[in-house]
Design an enzyme around this catalytic site. Structure first.
Site, PDB file in Angstrom:
ATOM      1  N   LYS A   1       3.918  15.195  -1.886  1.00  0.00           N
ATOM      2  CA  LYS A   1       2.944  14.979  -2.953  1.00  0.00           C
ATOM      3  C   LYS A   1       2.744  16.256  -3.767  1.00  0.00           C
ATOM      4  O   LYS A   1       2.797  17.371  -3.226  1.00  0.00           O
ATOM      5  CB  LYS A   1       1.621  14.512  -2.348  1.00  0.00           C
ATOM      6  CG  LYS A   1       0.576  14.053  -3.367  1.00  0.00           C
ATOM      7  CD  LYS A   1      -0.683  13.585  -2.650  1.00  0.00           C
ATOM      8  CE  LYS A   1      -1.785  13.157  -3.610  1.00  0.00           C
ATOM      9  NZ  LYS A   1      -3.023  12.768  -2.894  1.00  0.00           N
TER      10      LYS A   1
ATOM     11  N   SER B   1      -4.812   8.513  -4.287  1.00  0.00           N
ATOM     12  CA  SER B   1      -4.101   9.297  -5.278  1.00  0.00           C
ATOM     13  C   SER B   1      -2.643   9.572  -4.930  1.00  0.00           C
ATOM     14  O   SER B   1      -1.883  10.072  -5.759  1.00  0.00           O
ATOM     15  CB  SER B   1      -4.818  10.628  -5.503  1.00  0.00           C
ATOM     16  OG  SER B   1      -4.847  11.404  -4.325  1.00  0.00           O
TER      17      SER B   1
ATOM     18  N   SER C   1      -6.771   8.585   0.138  1.00  0.00           N
ATOM     19  CA  SER C   1      -5.635   8.757  -0.770  1.00  0.00           C
ATOM     20  C   SER C   1      -4.272   8.593  -0.122  1.00  0.00           C
ATOM     21  O   SER C   1      -3.273   8.488  -0.823  1.00  0.00           O
ATOM     22  CB  SER C   1      -5.708  10.122  -1.450  1.00  0.00           C
ATOM     23  OG  SER C   1      -6.756  10.151  -2.384  1.00  0.00           O
TER      24      SER C   1
END
Length: 651
Positions: A233, A309, A333
């Site tokens: 990420k 996210s 997330s």
């Protein structure tokens, strides 16, 4: 009587009298602008009278206009203050006496060790922990696992499938790398764009794959993770890629000089790190919308969101392009996008994994966790990345990390079958009953097939928990961003009304700016009150854990929402969606508990549904053992995503 309220001490609250509190979204309309807030985002809509209403969905020019009003001198602060008051935040945080002392980060009581586990040592080399994890898994049957019979139901390739193919010379990491690079080219040329990676260098992938291929040719792979493709990420450092956090500029103020601790551990195991995966800007959103780099699409339906996210990590795993990805989870997330994309997302106990080298490495709610297509692979990646920082070892005194011993199919943990805690009203508070019905069916099968016990539990003050979470994560996010504003990037106050200040703020997306406006409004007393609530909530949950081994909920209250076309360029806010996506996940963040999302089936539209298991502190082995049992109950039929790439066979 004045405004002051006094809470009973948590240990005097009669749980038998607890009433479930349904979320309400209060709005306040001022002149011709409808300004509405819930949890952390604001809205505007075109009404022409003053009244209270439900929160509308806002995108495009309406969102842009609202942000300008919100950032205006005086009126912006007034709007935020009134909306916080309307939604009882001021009453909860400033007008209420909370008898508990603050808990500034999760504090866990001593616990009995788990049974039927494989213990790991945090000081072992990651490769050694992965080897122990491998030995804890059931026997591998390559003939069955590598079957390409077109009549066989769809399944994702496991890490052990790739490892066997490499060792048997069926293929090589370099061959797979070329297939991966070709797939990235396809994604990058799609209309509309479907960006999975923000930073991607084909030559870096080829170099790592060539080194792995040589190790297999020489008969000395580093670990079972050697040659396994993984994405990181964009808020976790992976040298030499920049860490933008989904922004257009953050790498300019925070250069990357080395791998994050968790990434370095994967690299030492031979994993091929393909690049930085897309995300909702700075992690401040639940959908994965990103106007800066393009919005990742859900592989099961490209017209829908992945969830956020960790949008890119979930999408790249669900599409078959990577066996695993690392995400960050500060408010669901990792688990939200895993649920929406039909994959597995693991959040470990707070402090179990070293957060150094991530953009949000100083908070008290966030962890780095794996996203994989199956629980077995989550176990292998988790074994590689675990290990507390020195500071957290001193502060939290983590118990020995353990994995479930899966060489036996028994779900027993040494003192009878697992007891599942279910708060029925909370469990059923979903947008569609398809979700709760599917989850309920799985729980019933656990009772019937594995002898699990179901116990009704009651958890007070869930609305207070959501407020405590947003104040905690919001204050910590603002605190983490402030040094960059002061250190030569923005020489003016964050919310200066000068043109220069506005130009700098304009680098952020509109929904990030609305979040930051709220976060900056929290006072020190708000933060302390939130931590007092945290201690109360820890008490309630630990009382529940005296009766049950895990707490079970749906992961999300809805399946993947549709992406409005107007949101692609300017973003959107939709608090009905945010409320449904976050309803069940923040418990594990605020209180630091381990939790996992496991795919259990699909709704009538073919969209994935996830079941969440929340465990006692440090009890990752228990939730992983139960997740394996759930995965076996829900193993068929699997639905092949619309966007899927078989990079093992090149199909």
């Amino acid at each position: 009587m004045g405004k002051k309220k006094v809470m009973l001490p948590a240990d005097e609250v009669d749980l038998a009298t607890v009433k479930y509190q349904y979320e309400t979204i209060e709005g306040l309309l001022i002149t011709t602008l409808g300004l509405v807030w819930m949890n952390s985002i604001f809205f505007v809509s075109g009404f022409d009278s003053n009244f209270t209403t439900a929160a509308p969905h806002l995108t495009g020019i309406g969102l842009k206009l609202f942000v300008k009003v919100l950032e205006a001198p005086l009126i912006g602060s007034l709007i935020i203050s009134q909306l916080k008051k309307k939604n009882k935040m001021i009453e909860m945080l400033r007008n209420t006496v909370i008898p508990e002392a603050p808990m500034f980060k999760p504090e866990f009581p001593p616990r009995e060790p788990e049974t039927g586990v494989v213990p790991l040592d945090e000081d072992q080399r990651p490769e050694e922990r992965v080897e122990l994890a491998l030995k804890s898994l059931p026997n591998y049957e390559p003939a069955k696992s590598l079957s390409t019979d077109p009549s066989s139901p769809f399944r994702y390739w496991k890490i052990r499938d790739f490892a066997y193919a490499y060792r048997s010379k069926i293929t090589t990491p370099s061959i797979v790398a070329e297939r991966f690079i070709a797939a990235m080219d396809h994604f990058n040329n799609m209309k509309p764009p479907t960006p999975l990676l923000i930073s991607f260098d084909p030559e870096l992938v080829r170099k790592q794959a060539a080194a792995s291929t040589r190790r297999f040719e020489e008969g000395c792979p580093v670990s079972i993770l050697d040659g396994i493709f993984m994405a990181i990420k964009d808020d976790i450092d992976c040298f030499p890629h920049p860490s933008k956090g989904g922004t257009t500029f953050f790498h300019e103020v925070r250069p990357v000089e080395e791998d994050a601790a968790s990434v370095g551990r994967l690299r030492s195991c031979g994993a091929i790190l393909v690049g930085k995966a897309n995300m909702h800007e700075l992690g401040l959103g639940t959908t994965g919308n990103n106007p800066n780099h393009g919005t990742a699409r859900n592989p099961h339906d490209p017209a829908r969101y992945t969830g956020g996210s960790s949008s890119g990590p979930a999408a790249i795993v669900a599409s078959g392009l990577c066996s695993a990805a690392l995400g960050t989870d500060g408010g669901g997330s990792v688990r939200i996008p895993s649920s929406l994309c039909g994959v597995v997302g693991l959040k470990s106990t707070y402090g179990r994994t070293d957060m150094s080298g991530s953009i949000c490495d100083s908070g008290t709610v966030e962890i780095i966790g794996p996203i994989t297509s199956n629980v077995e692979d989550a176990i292998l990646v988790y074994a590689a990345i675990l290990g507390s920082s020195t500071a957290e070892r001193i502060a939290l005194k983590p118990s020995l990390p353990c994995l479930p011993d899966l060489t036996s199919n028994e779900l027993s943990h040494g003192s009878g079958s697992l007891t599942l805690g279910k708060y029925t009203e909370w469990f059923n508070d979903v947008f569609s009953t398809e979700i709760s019905d599917k989850c309920e069916d799985v729980l019933n099968r656990l009772v019937e097939n594995h002898g699990c016990k179901m116990v009704e539990i009651f958890i007070p003050e869930l609305l207070e928990m959501r407020t405590a979470h947003i104040v905690s994560i919001g204050s910590e996010s603002a605190c983490g961003l402030n040094p960059d504003y002061e250190d030569g990037f923005v020489h003016l106050p964050l919310f200066s009304c000068t043109q220069a200040g506005i130009d700098k703020k304009a680098k952020f997306t509109l929904d990030t700016r609305t979040n930051l406006a709220l976060f900056q409004s929290f006072s020190a007393s708000d933060y302390v009150a939130a931590q007092c609530l945290r201690r109360r909530l820890m008490y309630y949950h630990m009382e529940a854990f005296k009766e049950v081994d895990v707490i079970v909920t749906p992961t999300t209250g809805m399946t993947a929402p549709v992406i409005p076309p107007a949101a692609l360029s300017l973003g959107e806010t939709n608090m009905q969606v945010t409320g449904n996506l976050m309803r069940f996940v923040v418990t594990a963040n605020l209180l630091g508990f381990p939790a996992i999302s496991v795919p259990i089936g699909y709704d009538k539209q073919g969209l994935p549904i996830g079941l969440q298991i929340i465990g006692r502190p440090w009890c990752e082995a228990t939730i992983l053992r139960l997740a394996v049992a759930i995965e076996e109950l829900c193993c068929s039929p699997k639905k092949k995503p619309q966007q899927y790439y078989d990079i093992l066979n090149g199909e």
